[in-house]
Design a protein around this motif. Structure first.
Motif, PDB file in Angstrom:
ATOM      1  N   PRO A   1     -33.039  20.119 -13.641  1.00  0.00           N
ATOM      2  CA  PRO A   1     -32.788  21.333 -13.027  1.00  0.00           C
ATOM      3  C   PRO A   1     -32.080  20.980 -11.662  1.00  0.00           C
ATOM      4  CG  PRO A   1     -35.179  21.164 -12.835  1.00  0.00           C
ATOM      5  CD  PRO A   1     -34.664  19.784 -13.520  1.00  0.00           C
ATOM      6  N   VAL A   2     -30.924  20.651 -11.444  1.00  0.00           N
ATOM      7  CA  VAL A   2     -30.478  19.979 -10.360  1.00  0.00           C
ATOM      8  C   VAL A   2     -30.547  20.830  -9.040  1.00  0.00           C
ATOM      9  CG1 VAL A   2     -28.283  19.583  -9.124  1.00  0.00           C
ATOM     10  CG2 VAL A   2     -28.694  18.740 -11.537  1.00  0.00           C
ATOM     11  N   MET A   3     -30.656  22.013  -9.133  1.00  0.00           N
ATOM     12  CA  MET A   3     -31.152  22.907  -7.916  1.00  0.00           C
ATOM     13  C   MET A   3     -32.255  22.818  -7.216  1.00  0.00           C
ATOM     14  SD  MET A   3     -29.203  26.632  -8.602  1.00  0.00           S
ATOM     15  CE  MET A   3     -27.412  26.945  -9.212  1.00  0.00           C
ATOM     16  N   LYS A   4     -33.241  22.440  -8.246  1.00  0.00           N
ATOM     17  CA  LYS A   4     -34.669  22.181  -7.529  1.00  0.00           C
ATOM     18  C   LYS A   4     -34.685  21.156  -6.715  1.00  0.00           C
ATOM     19  CE  LYS A   4     -39.170  21.075  -9.568  1.00  0.00           C
ATOM     20  NZ  LYS A   4     -40.221  20.980 -10.566  1.00  0.00           N
ATOM     21  N   TYR A   5     -33.774  20.161  -6.782  1.00  0.00           N
ATOM     22  CA  TYR A   5     -33.902  19.023  -5.706  1.00  0.00           C
ATOM     23  C   TYR A   5     -32.559  18.657  -4.914  1.00  0.00           C
ATOM     24  CZ  TYR A   5     -37.013  17.822  -9.642  1.00  0.00           C
ATOM     25  OH  TYR A   5     -37.912  17.856 -10.527  1.00  0.00           O
ATOM     26  N   HIS A   6     -31.405  19.513  -5.130  1.00  0.00           N
ATOM     27  CA  HIS A   6     -30.301  18.784  -4.730  1.00  0.00           C
ATOM     28  C   HIS A   6     -30.131  19.336  -2.969  1.00  0.00           C
ATOM     29  CE1 HIS A   6     -27.467  22.562  -5.738  1.00  0.00           C
ATOM     30  NE2 HIS A   6     -28.607  22.914  -5.117  1.00  0.00           N
ATOM     31  N   ARG A   7     -30.729  20.383  -2.550  1.00  0.00           N
ATOM     32  CA  ARG A   7     -30.703  20.499  -1.143  1.00  0.00           C
ATOM     33  C   ARG A   7     -31.543  19.646  -0.325  1.00  0.00           C
ATOM     34  NH1 ARG A   7     -28.459  24.744   1.251  1.00  0.00           N
ATOM     35  NH2 ARG A   7     -28.389  25.841  -0.587  1.00  0.00           N
ATOM     36  N   GLY A   8     -32.730  19.366  -0.799  1.00  0.00           N
ATOM     37  CA  GLY A   8     -33.493  18.323   0.065  1.00  0.00           C
ATOM     38  C   GLY A   8     -32.569  16.961  -0.312  1.00  0.00           C
TER      39      GLY A   8
END
Length: 410
Positions: free
Chosen positions: A347-354
């Protein structure tokens, strides 16, 4: 209206750059498009001029003929682009924004999306939960190895970079946010990596190296990467990871030489269903090898993160069971050792901002670690051939030479 070209699958071992439709705010019929999605209106979408789009190992599975992908399918799910047009339902994304596109297509409205499970959105693929650009059985959303691409649910899906100039300066790092960096991180994180952990990553391709880099970010004490190919292992060693050459036999003995014990706290499968045997069987395909090996070498109570791709349909599999994704897994061993398993799309959104912030603040140079190599769109067929040969590179396509870094495939 601008024209458009894209990289298309033309049968096992063949890709070509073809003229394709310029995107509109409606999903049209075409190779791989689910009939139930034809005519779907996308007022919430944005059209992007592609800045970078990467060749992924998952694409290679299709190009090798190891899936049911139809000829003519436009490839590409790792996309970074500049917004050139927005639909009437887009409120926050603006023309001129440069953004990363998660490879998961998600609506932001369904139960799974609201729980952060964007890899298994319920509303974008009529056949099953989860969708991706340019990928077989994923709803038929047109791939982004192209000059222009449509991104649905743009306000939800796009990760807009805070500064255009900074983004272009670090674009070969930021392009990894669409898939392999979050996917590698997901593998290391779900395996339970924490400060002081010992971690074994099976596979020294781009996802494996991203998982190794992620394990280090998470505080692992020792990260060991295993592979069959010496140039990939050398790339891992170049960036400070320990290595295991599985062509020389079971990794247990080599791990013991590194750690003093033949097991690790956490295991990551960055290989997937085209795994090959270890030792004497190193040249032969044996799809359960990595999973069974990880259960052997991961300590009791440890975790297995499995970002490597496994499929439900593999026409080129070694036996009838594997053709439908049924493998000879030693589940009893994993049960006896109380292993945890984490599978499925990241689930890319879980990690991409960080992870974006880690890149922008110089905490990680992921492009160097995976040996990012920028080439033009017309060099895509050569890039696919080179990548399939096992070179220690991550090929990045730049259709408009917006990076100023385009080189020719050697």
């Amino acid at each position: 209206m601008a024209g458009n070209r894209g990289v298309t699958y033309q049968g096992p071992g063949k890709v070509s750059v073809e003229t394709i439709d310029y995107p509109t705010f409606e999903l049209k019929d075409g190779p791989g498009v689910n009939p139930a999605n034809v005519g779907r209106k996308v007022p919430h979408g944005a059209i992007l001029k592609v800045v970078t789009t990467n060749i992924c190992g998952s694409d290679q599975h299709m190009v090798r003929g190891r899936t049911t992908a139809p000829e003519g399918l436009v490839l590409g799910h790792e996309i970074t682009g500049e917004v050139v047009e927005v639909g009437p339902g887009v409120e926050f994304v603006k023309v001129g924004d440069i953004a990363s596109v998660p490879f998961n297509i998600a609506c932001g409205r369904c139960k799974n999306c609201k729980e952060g499970k964007t890899g298994i959105c319920l509303n974008v693929n009529p056949d099953r939960p989860g969708s991706a650009y340019g990928y077989v059985d994923m709803g038929g959303w047109v791939g982004g190895q192209a000059e222009y691409v449509l991104v649905p649910y743009a306000d939800w899906n796009l990760l807009v970079f805070p500064d255009r100039d900074q983004a272009l300066e670090k674009i070969t790092d930021l392009t990894m946010l669409s898939d392999i960096f979050p996917t590698g991180f997901h593998g290391a994180y779900t395996a339970g990596t924490k400060p002081g952990s010992t971690v074994y990553v099976a596979g020294a391709g781009p996802v494996g190296l991203a998982a190794a880099a992620s394990a280090r970010l998470l505080g692992a004490a020792v990260v060991i990467v295993g592979d069959l190919q010496e140039d990939r292992l050398e790339q891992a060693r170049k960036h400070g990871f320990e290595t295991v050459d599985v062509s020389k036999g079971d990794p247990r003995d080599q791990i013991e030489q590194i750690l003093g014990v033949p097991e690790v706290d956490c295991g990551v499968d960055a290989v997937g269903f085209e795994a090959r045997g270890h030792g004497a069987g190193a040249g032969k395909e044996a799809p359960a090898t990595v999973l069974n090996s990880l259960m052997e070498i991961t300590a009791a109570g440890g975790g297995l993160g499995i970002p490597g791709l496994y499929v439900t349909g593999d026409p080129g599999a070694v036996d009838d069971a594997a053709k439908v994704g049924s493998l000879s897994i030693r589940l009893g061993l994993g049960w006896a050792k109380s292993h945890s398993f984490a599978t499925g799309q990241c689930p890319v959104m879980k990690y991409h901002r960080g992870l974006m912030n880690a890149i922008l603040h110089d905490r990680v140079n992921i492009a160097e670690i995976v040996n990012a190599t920028v080439i033009g769109l017309d060099d895509a067929p050569a890039g696919y051939r080179e990548f399939d040969s096992g070179v220690a590179r991550k090929y990045v396509l730049d259709p408009h030479n917006m990076t100023g870094k385009v080189t020719s495939v050697n």
